[in-house]
Write a protein that holds these residues in place. Structure first.
Motif, PDB file in Angstrom:
ATOM      1  N   PRO A 148       0.880  -1.167  -0.017  1.00 40.07           N
ATOM      2  CA  PRO A 148       0.086   0.021   0.105  1.00 40.07           C
ATOM      3  C   PRO A 148       0.712   1.280  -0.007  1.00 40.07           C
ATOM      4  O   PRO A 148       0.427   2.056  -0.576  1.00 40.07           O
ATOM      5  N   ARG A 149       2.133   1.250   0.714  1.00 37.56           N
ATOM      6  CA  ARG A 149       2.778   2.251   0.889  1.00 37.56           C
ATOM      7  C   ARG A 149       3.437   2.610  -0.694  1.00 37.56           C
ATOM      8  O   ARG A 149       3.222   3.912  -1.299  1.00 37.56           O
ATOM      9  N   LEU A 150       3.847   1.725  -1.291  1.00 41.67           N
ATOM     10  CA  LEU A 150       4.141   1.807  -2.764  1.00 41.67           C
ATOM     11  C   LEU A 150       3.155   2.155  -3.701  1.00 41.67           C
ATOM     12  O   LEU A 150       3.166   3.223  -4.634  1.00 41.67           O
ATOM     13  N   ALA A 151       2.004   1.568  -3.335  1.00 38.16           N
ATOM     14  CA  ALA A 151       0.749   2.016  -4.267  1.00 38.16           C
ATOM     15  C   ALA A 151       0.292   3.781  -3.937  1.00 38.16           C
ATOM     16  O   ALA A 151       0.130   4.278  -5.177  1.00 38.16           O
ATOM     17  N   LEU A 197       1.369   9.399 -10.677  1.00 37.80           N
ATOM     18  CA  LEU A 197       0.181   9.386 -11.581  1.00 37.80           C
ATOM     19  C   LEU A 197      -0.755  10.690 -11.536  1.00 37.80           C
ATOM     20  O   LEU A 197      -1.034  11.139 -12.936  1.00 37.80           O
ATOM     21  N   GLU A 198      -1.123  11.014 -10.469  1.00 33.74           N
ATOM     22  CA  GLU A 198      -2.170  12.173 -10.420  1.00 33.74           C
ATOM     23  C   GLU A 198      -1.258  13.313 -11.150  1.00 33.74           C
ATOM     24  O   GLU A 198      -1.890  14.412 -11.730  1.00 33.74           O
ATOM     25  N   VAL A 258      -5.506   9.982 -19.991  1.00 37.31           N
ATOM     26  CA  VAL A 258      -6.317  10.166 -18.639  1.00 37.31           C
ATOM     27  C   VAL A 258      -6.780   8.877 -18.468  1.00 37.31           C
ATOM     28  O   VAL A 258      -6.910   8.530 -17.224  1.00 37.31           O
ATOM     29  N   VAL A 259      -7.704   8.027 -19.418  1.00 35.12           N
ATOM     30  CA  VAL A 259      -8.149   7.008 -19.089  1.00 35.12           C
ATOM     31  C   VAL A 259      -7.452   5.988 -18.479  1.00 35.12           C
ATOM     32  O   VAL A 259      -7.562   5.079 -17.505  1.00 35.12           O
ATOM     33  N   VAL A 260      -6.355   5.723 -19.068  1.00 33.10           N
ATOM     34  CA  VAL A 260      -5.353   4.775 -18.703  1.00 33.10           C
ATOM     35  C   VAL A 260      -4.590   4.910 -17.438  1.00 33.10           C
ATOM     36  O   VAL A 260      -4.653   4.085 -16.423  1.00 33.10           O
ATOM     37  N   ARG A 261      -4.361   6.144 -17.156  1.00 36.65           N
ATOM     38  CA  ARG A 261      -3.770   6.511 -15.615  1.00 36.65           C
ATOM     39  C   ARG A 261      -4.771   6.775 -14.909  1.00 36.65           C
ATOM     40  O   ARG A 261      -4.562   6.422 -13.364  1.00 36.65           O
ATOM     41  N   THR A 262      -6.123   7.117 -15.120  1.00 32.61           N
ATOM     42  CA  THR A 262      -7.362   6.803 -14.025  1.00 32.61           C
ATOM     43  C   THR A 262      -7.461   5.500 -13.768  1.00 32.61           C
ATOM     44  O   THR A 262      -7.703   5.031 -12.601  1.00 32.61           O
ATOM     45  N   TRP A 263      -7.619   4.491 -14.618  1.00 31.95           N
ATOM     46  CA  TRP A 263      -7.536   3.152 -14.355  1.00 31.95           C
ATOM     47  C   TRP A 263      -6.607   2.711 -13.545  1.00 31.95           C
ATOM     48  O   TRP A 263      -6.681   1.849 -12.475  1.00 31.95           O
ATOM     49  N   LEU A 264      -5.304   2.979 -13.644  1.00 32.41           N
ATOM     50  CA  LEU A 264      -4.193   2.451 -12.911  1.00 32.41           C
ATOM     51  C   LEU A 264      -4.298   3.157 -11.463  1.00 32.41           C
ATOM     52  O   LEU A 264      -3.902   2.396 -10.576  1.00 32.41           O
ATOM     53  N   THR A 294      -7.104   1.057  -9.591  1.00 32.75           N
ATOM     54  CA  THR A 294      -6.460  -0.176  -9.251  1.00 32.75           C
ATOM     55  C   THR A 294      -5.459  -0.158  -8.211  1.00 32.75           C
ATOM     56  O   THR A 294      -5.263  -0.880  -7.145  1.00 32.75           O
ATOM     57  N   LEU A 295      -4.701   0.882  -8.024  1.00 35.42           N
ATOM     58  CA  LEU A 295      -3.591   1.269  -6.944  1.00 35.42           C
ATOM     59  C   LEU A 295      -4.347   1.668  -5.937  1.00 35.42           C
ATOM     60  O   LEU A 295      -3.909   1.191  -4.705  1.00 35.42           O
ATOM     61  N   ALA A 296      -5.506   2.411  -5.807  1.00 35.16           N
ATOM     62  CA  ALA A 296      -6.177   2.802  -4.699  1.00 35.16           C
ATOM     63  C   ALA A 296      -6.763   1.576  -4.220  1.00 35.16           C
ATOM     64  O   ALA A 296      -6.890   1.382  -2.878  1.00 35.16           O
ATOM     65  N   LEU A 297      -7.292   0.478  -4.891  1.00 34.47           N
ATOM     66  CA  LEU A 297      -7.699  -0.808  -4.473  1.00 34.47           C
ATOM     67  C   LEU A 297      -6.683  -1.333  -3.683  1.00 34.47           C
ATOM     68  O   LEU A 297      -6.965  -2.069  -2.905  1.00 34.47           O
ATOM     69  N   GLU A 298      -5.610  -1.567  -4.212  1.00 37.49           N
ATOM     70  CA  GLU A 298      -4.273  -2.151  -3.717  1.00 37.49           C
ATOM     71  C   GLU A 298      -4.017  -1.487  -2.218  1.00 37.49           C
ATOM     72  O   GLU A 298      -3.734  -2.123  -1.456  1.00 37.49           O
ATOM     73  N   ALA A 299      -4.011  -0.205  -2.257  1.00 40.79           N
ATOM     74  CA  ALA A 299      -3.513   0.524  -1.067  1.00 40.79           C
ATOM     75  C   ALA A 299      -4.529   0.682  -0.142  1.00 40.79           C
ATOM     76  O   ALA A 299      -4.280   0.535   1.227  1.00 40.79           O
TER      77      ALA A 299
END
Length: 117
Positions: free
Chosen positions: A53-56, A63-64, A91-97, A100-105
């Motif tokens: 989560p820290r890395l995410a 990304l933001e 924007v779509v690809v980075r938003t999706w990433l 998914t990083l938020a889900l991980e974190a």
């Protein structure tokens, strides 16, 4: 647009891109250092569970910042259908990433309410 304003906006886009790289360059060692500190106290699995989560979060911040930099850089160039399509895709690809990083974190999608502890 005035040449001075255009030049400042281009500089801002480049600066934000560099800030994104700096966030990763600074954040990765901090997250890894935390992992090593926890590695001594916890099991390897628990240390890794804390590290992810820290890395995410580091990657989400980067990304933001990159999304903002891309918007600025797109606005400062001659706007064409191709540049708008490229910006939209980025924007779509980075938003999706980021999602998914938020889900991980955080263990939940960004639009889901936070779990009460």
């Amino acid at each position: 647009m005035s040449e001075v304003v255009l030049s400042l906006m281009e500089g801002a886009g480049i600066f934000l891109s560099l800030c994104s790289v700096a966030a990763i360059v600074v954040g990765l060692p901090v997250a890894f250092g935390s992992y090593l500190r926890h590695f001594r106290k916890l099991s390897p699995e628990d240390s890794y569970r804390n590290f992810k989560p820290r890395l995410a979060r580091v990657l989400m911040v980067a990304l933001e910042i990159l999304v903002v930099a891309d918007v600025i850089e797109t606005v400062t160039t001659k706007i064409t259908f191709e540049s708008l399509a490229a910006l939209g895709l980025l924007v779509v690809v980075r938003t999706w990433l980021s999602w998914t990083l938020a889900l991980e974190a955080e263990g939940r999608w960004p639009w889901q309410p936070a779990m009460k502890e």
